[in-house]
Motif scaffolding. Structure first.
Motif, mmCIF file in Angstrom:
data_model
loop_
_atom_site.group_PDB
_atom_site.id
_atom_site.type_symbol
_atom_site.label_atom_id
_atom_site.label_comp_id
_atom_site.label_asym_id
_atom_site.label_seq_id
_atom_site.Cartn_x
_atom_site.Cartn_y
_atom_site.Cartn_z
ATOM 1 N N THR A 58 1.219 -1.075 -0.253
ATOM 2 C CA THR A 58 -0.073 -0.262 0.438
ATOM 3 C C THR A 58 1.084 1.487 -0.153
ATOM 4 O OG1 THR A 58 -1.494 -1.317 1.593
ATOM 5 C CG2 THR A 58 -1.647 1.511 1.602
ATOM 6 N N ILE A 59 0.381 1.946 -1.097
ATOM 7 C CA ILE A 59 1.231 3.454 -1.283
ATOM 8 C C ILE A 59 0.502 4.258 0.202
ATOM 9 C CG2 ILE A 59 1.788 5.427 -2.526
ATOM 10 C CD1 ILE A 59 1.715 3.653 -4.593
ATOM 11 N N LEU A 60 1.589 4.762 1.379
ATOM 12 C CA LEU A 60 0.746 5.515 2.266
ATOM 13 C C LEU A 60 0.867 6.859 1.816
ATOM 14 C CD1 LEU A 60 2.573 3.690 5.291
ATOM 15 C CD2 LEU A 60 0.146 4.079 4.947
ATOM 16 N N ARG A 61 -0.009 7.821 2.321
ATOM 17 C CA ARG A 61 0.254 8.621 2.113
ATOM 18 C C ARG A 61 0.498 10.006 3.261
ATOM 19 N NH1 ARG A 61 -6.652 10.303 1.523
ATOM 20 N NH2 ARG A 61 -6.374 9.095 -0.021
ATOM 21 N N PRO A 62 1.719 10.808 3.551
ATOM 22 C CA PRO A 62 2.311 11.489 3.959
ATOM 23 C C PRO A 62 1.698 11.983 5.152
ATOM 24 C CG PRO A 62 3.282 12.706 2.342
ATOM 25 C CD PRO A 62 1.350 11.591 2.203
ATOM 26 N N ILE A 63 1.216 11.564 6.618
ATOM 27 C CA ILE A 63 0.952 12.166 7.923
ATOM 28 C C ILE A 63 0.504 13.214 7.823
ATOM 29 C CG2 ILE A 63 2.805 12.252 9.478
ATOM 30 C CD1 ILE A 63 -0.848 10.454 9.630
ATOM 31 N N SER A 64 1.430 13.943 7.121
ATOM 32 C CA SER A 64 0.951 15.475 6.974
ATOM 33 C C SER A 64 -0.253 15.101 6.762
ATOM 34 C CB SER A 64 1.775 16.603 6.732
ATOM 35 O OG SER A 64 2.292 16.542 5.504
ATOM 36 N N ALA A 78 -15.502 2.703 4.837
ATOM 37 C CA ALA A 78 -17.029 2.740 4.517
ATOM 38 C C ALA A 78 -17.576 4.584 4.387
ATOM 39 C CB ALA A 78 -17.953 1.852 4.615
ATOM 40 N N LEU A 79 -18.043 5.155 5.178
ATOM 41 C CA LEU A 79 -18.141 5.999 6.127
ATOM 42 C C LEU A 79 -16.849 7.294 5.647
ATOM 43 C CD1 LEU A 79 -18.988 5.509 10.011
ATOM 44 C CD2 LEU A 79 -20.247 6.064 7.819
ATOM 45 N N HIS A 80 -15.960 7.002 5.104
ATOM 46 C CA HIS A 80 -15.410 7.286 4.568
ATOM 47 C C HIS A 80 -15.323 7.206 3.338
ATOM 48 C CE1 HIS A 80 -11.585 10.655 4.462
ATOM 49 N NE2 HIS A 80 -10.916 9.763 3.672
ATOM 50 N N ARG A 81 -15.417 6.830 2.647
ATOM 51 C CA ARG A 81 -15.808 6.453 0.930
ATOM 52 C C ARG A 81 -16.997 7.673 1.022
ATOM 53 N NH1 ARG A 81 -14.385 2.557 -2.646
ATOM 54 N NH2 ARG A 81 -17.056 2.654 -3.233
ATOM 55 N N LEU A 82 -18.372 7.107 1.634
ATOM 56 C CA LEU A 82 -19.522 7.757 1.455
ATOM 57 C C LEU A 82 -19.195 9.504 1.916
ATOM 58 C CD1 LEU A 82 -21.552 5.069 3.328
ATOM 59 C CD2 LEU A 82 -21.865 5.680 0.232
ATOM 60 N N VAL A 111 -5.992 1.670 4.965
ATOM 61 C CA VAL A 111 -4.938 1.087 3.914
ATOM 62 C C VAL A 111 -5.922 2.089 2.912
ATOM 63 C CG1 VAL A 111 -5.517 -0.022 1.701
ATOM 64 C CG2 VAL A 111 -5.033 -1.186 4.146
ATOM 65 N N GLU A 112 -7.072 3.166 2.967
ATOM 66 C CA GLU A 112 -7.587 3.620 1.929
ATOM 67 C C GLU A 112 -7.747 5.772 2.201
ATOM 68 O OE1 GLU A 112 -11.771 2.810 1.946
ATOM 69 O OE2 GLU A 112 -11.237 -0.041 1.114
ATOM 70 N N GLY A 113 -6.684 5.254 3.722
ATOM 71 C CA GLY A 113 -6.227 6.470 3.767
ATOM 72 C C GLY A 113 -7.370 7.772 5.324
ATOM 73 N N THR A 114 -8.321 6.610 5.388
ATOM 74 C CA THR A 114 -9.494 7.175 6.966
ATOM 75 C C THR A 114 -8.721 7.589 7.588
ATOM 76 O OG1 THR A 114 -10.565 5.798 5.762
ATOM 77 C CG2 THR A 114 -11.055 7.008 8.264
ATOM 78 N N PRO A 115 -8.261 8.281 8.379
ATOM 79 C CA PRO A 115 -7.625 8.763 9.493
ATOM 80 C C PRO A 115 -7.834 7.934 10.932
ATOM 81 C CG PRO A 115 -8.520 10.709 8.735
ATOM 82 C CD PRO A 115 -9.416 9.442 7.790
ATOM 83 N N ALA A 116 -6.676 7.555 11.666
ATOM 84 C CA ALA A 116 -7.341 6.222 12.662
ATOM 85 C C ALA A 116 -6.657 7.374 14.088
ATOM 86 C CB ALA A 116 -6.828 5.094 12.394
ATOM 87 N N LEU A 117 -7.624 6.947 15.008
ATOM 88 C CA LEU A 117 -6.436 7.555 16.273
ATOM 89 C C LEU A 117 -6.120 5.518 16.718
ATOM 90 C CD1 LEU A 117 -7.893 10.468 18.022
ATOM 91 C CD2 LEU A 117 -5.510 10.172 16.275
#
Length: 559
Positions: free
Chosen positions: A15-21, A85-89, A264-270
């Protein structure tokens, strides 16, 4: 077909990750709100919490499950997948999870980042040392241990009874050989000989305290209240008494700050904190959940093990202490696990067995009934496995529909957020029904009655038996002014009873409470049932045996 055969680790590494910024910017953070830990991890700053204080909260969605089995339910995977899923929507969504412990990661269970195309990343770093939080908690705990034994060695002004020291040491690994040890051997220069032992780090009260404190000041106050021993005249001795609270809090300065990552899809997570759910409250940190509620419109979080442990404690302990208002709850079930609870052996789960499946559905019904007790609208997520037959899946779906239980299939493991959109739709429907959340018992209810209410209403027990030792300890807690605290039941996660071999919806059983342990720093009273171990052991073939790193730095064997 490719998506269903790639391992979790392969998916994570490809998976190609996005910079955390970029992730931070997406949720409205500026440079002063976080400090990066490499390219793909960050810690939120203390000032962020204060800056967000006046913002309205988003909706809080809890993911729980039926009692876990060796077949696996995929609760973390569904939590991540629903968030995606919520992020996709196009909804502003954040996910809140616990940090994995090295013990299960190196042992039998494996990591805790979700699975397939519904994982939090970077998976390898999260499952290993991450940002060092577990090490900080271990160090803080063992600093208290060292200062306690030094006090004994230097004259014991507090008249601590070495036979009544309740504070063990901790290690973030499964190591059964350290459950019971003898320390201080070798003569007067090497300390006071006494019996001691190790718990796993995630069983430490320091972990529970970190996950329930709402500020660094509150953290130190809670640590100072922790009881570590009793004197010869049986008076409690606290961390404050041995002058260890300041040093312990200092070691937790960075660990107290929530960790920001992505899926994996770039949804923010704490991902922050990780108390066990069978002996503590089994939820990620309160400060992470509160922060996510300010930063997003929807927060998807989980509680450890099944609804009888994790969800009950999320409602009665975390939500009570943190003044949270859960808006909906998702109960995860699988055809495989339901069949196991219906009496099918693990090696026969691939065979269709509708009779066992229907028998196991009685357990799902009990957990849905329990969610109704708390007044929180529920949705059943049927997490699909490749071995499920169409008839089995339709049996579960139809069973739910006949009882007016919201239900949706989840295919987030193989499809990511797209496989959770049907579940998201059911969650939105549940959110339209206003939550009437209420804890199961009022704070003023006597401790014995709190335990009985949990056992009878959540587990379905017919009775509760209190051993004499437990009754004496409950009486002492009441005399010490602790009767208002919530109860944290320490029980096997594998059964509604205190016997891990009893699967399914058992009736007519008795819960035996054998011991009471006040966790005054955390703010709850632990009631121990059955044989709950605070230092697990490794299996015959630990997961660690298959792990390693290649010459080019690629990790293998991690799951």
């Amino acid at each position: 077909m490719e998506k269903t055969i790639r391992s979790d680790l392969e998916i994570a590494q490809q998976t190609i990750l996005r910079p955390i910024s970029e992730i931070a910017e997406h949720i409205g953070l500026n440079d002063a709100d976080y400090d990066t830990y490499g390219k793909y991890k960050a810690k939120l700053t203390d000032g962020l919490v204060k800056r967000l204080a006046t913002k309205a909260d988003g909706k809080l969605i809890l993911v729980t499950a039926i009692n876990p089995t060796a077949a696996g339910e995929g609760k973390s995977t569904v939590t991540v997948g629903l968030g995606q899923a919520l992020h996709r929507l196009n909804h502003k969504t954040m996910i809140c999870l616990r940090e994995p412990s090295l013990g299960p990661t190196m042992g039998l269970k494996g990591g805790a980042c979700g699975g397939g195309y519904s994982q939090v990343l970077p998976m390898e770093e999260i499952n290993l040392h991450f940002t060092g939080d577990m090490h900080a908690i271990t160090s803080a705990h063992n600093t208290i241990s060292a200062l306690l034994d030094n006090h004994l060695h230097q004259g014991n002004d507090l008249r601590i009874d070495p036979r009544r020291i309740t504070w063990k040491r901790v290690l973030d690994l499964n190591d059964r050989a350290l459950r019971q040890i003898t320390i201080g051997l070798g003569g007067p220069a090497h300390g006071v000989p006494r019996q001691d032992g190790f718990d796993i780090t995630v069983a430490s009260e320091i972990m529970a305290v970190l996950c329930l404190a709402d500020s660094i000041t509150d953290l130190e106050k809670r640590i100072s209240r922790i009881v570590v021993a009793y004197s010869y005249d049986q008076q409690p001795v606290t961390v404050k008494d041995i002058k260890a609270s300041g040093a312990a809090t200092l070691l937790l300065k960075e660990a107290f700050r929530p960790n920001l990552v992505q899926t994996v899809e770039g949804t923010p997570a704490l991902i922050h904190g990780g108390p066990f759910a069978n002996i503590a409250h089994g939820c990620n940190s309160l400060i992470a959940t509160r922060t996510a509620l300010k930063l997003s419109d929807y927060v998807v979080t989980e509680a450890g093990f099944g609804a009888d442990l994790g969800a009950e404690k999320f409602f009665n302990i975390k939500s009570r202490i943190g003044h949270l208002h859960p808006d909906a709850v998702v109960v995860v079930a699988t055809v495989r696990a339901l069949k196991m609870h219906g009496g099918v052996a693990k090696d026969q789960l691939a065979e269709e067995n509708l009779a066992a499946l229907v028998e196991g559905l009685a357990l799902l019904e009990k957990h849905v009934e329990t969610m109704d007790l708390f007044g929180v609208p529920a949705v059943v997520a049927l997490n699909r496995f490749a071995t499920d037959t169409d008839t089995e899946r339709e049996t579960v779906l139809e069973w739910c529909r006949e009882r007016n239980i919201r239900v949706a299939e989840s295919e987030v493991f193989s499809q990511g957020g797209a496989g959770g959109e049907a579940l998201a739709e059911q969650v939105f429907e549940a959110l339209e029904e206003e939550s009437q959340f209420t804890p199961l018992y009022p704070a003023e209810l006597p401790l014995t009655q709190k335990i009985e209410r949990i056992a009878k209403r959540v587990y379905g027990a017919a009775d509760v038996h209190f051993e004499e030792k437990a009754l004496r300890e409950l009486e002492r807690c009441t005399e010490q002014g602790l009767g208002h605290l919530p109860i944290c039941m320490a029980k096997t996660p594998f059964s509604l009873t205190d016997d891990p071999s009893k699967y399914g919806r058992v009736e007519g059983f008795t819960i035996t409470v054998r011991e009471i342990k006040p966790s005054i720093g955390a703010g709850f009273i632990v009631a121990l049932t059955g044989n709950v171990l605070t230092m697990p052991g490794l299996p015959k073939i630990p997961a660690a045996n298959k792990m390693g790193i290649s010459e080019d730095g690629t990790i293998y064997g991690l799951s």
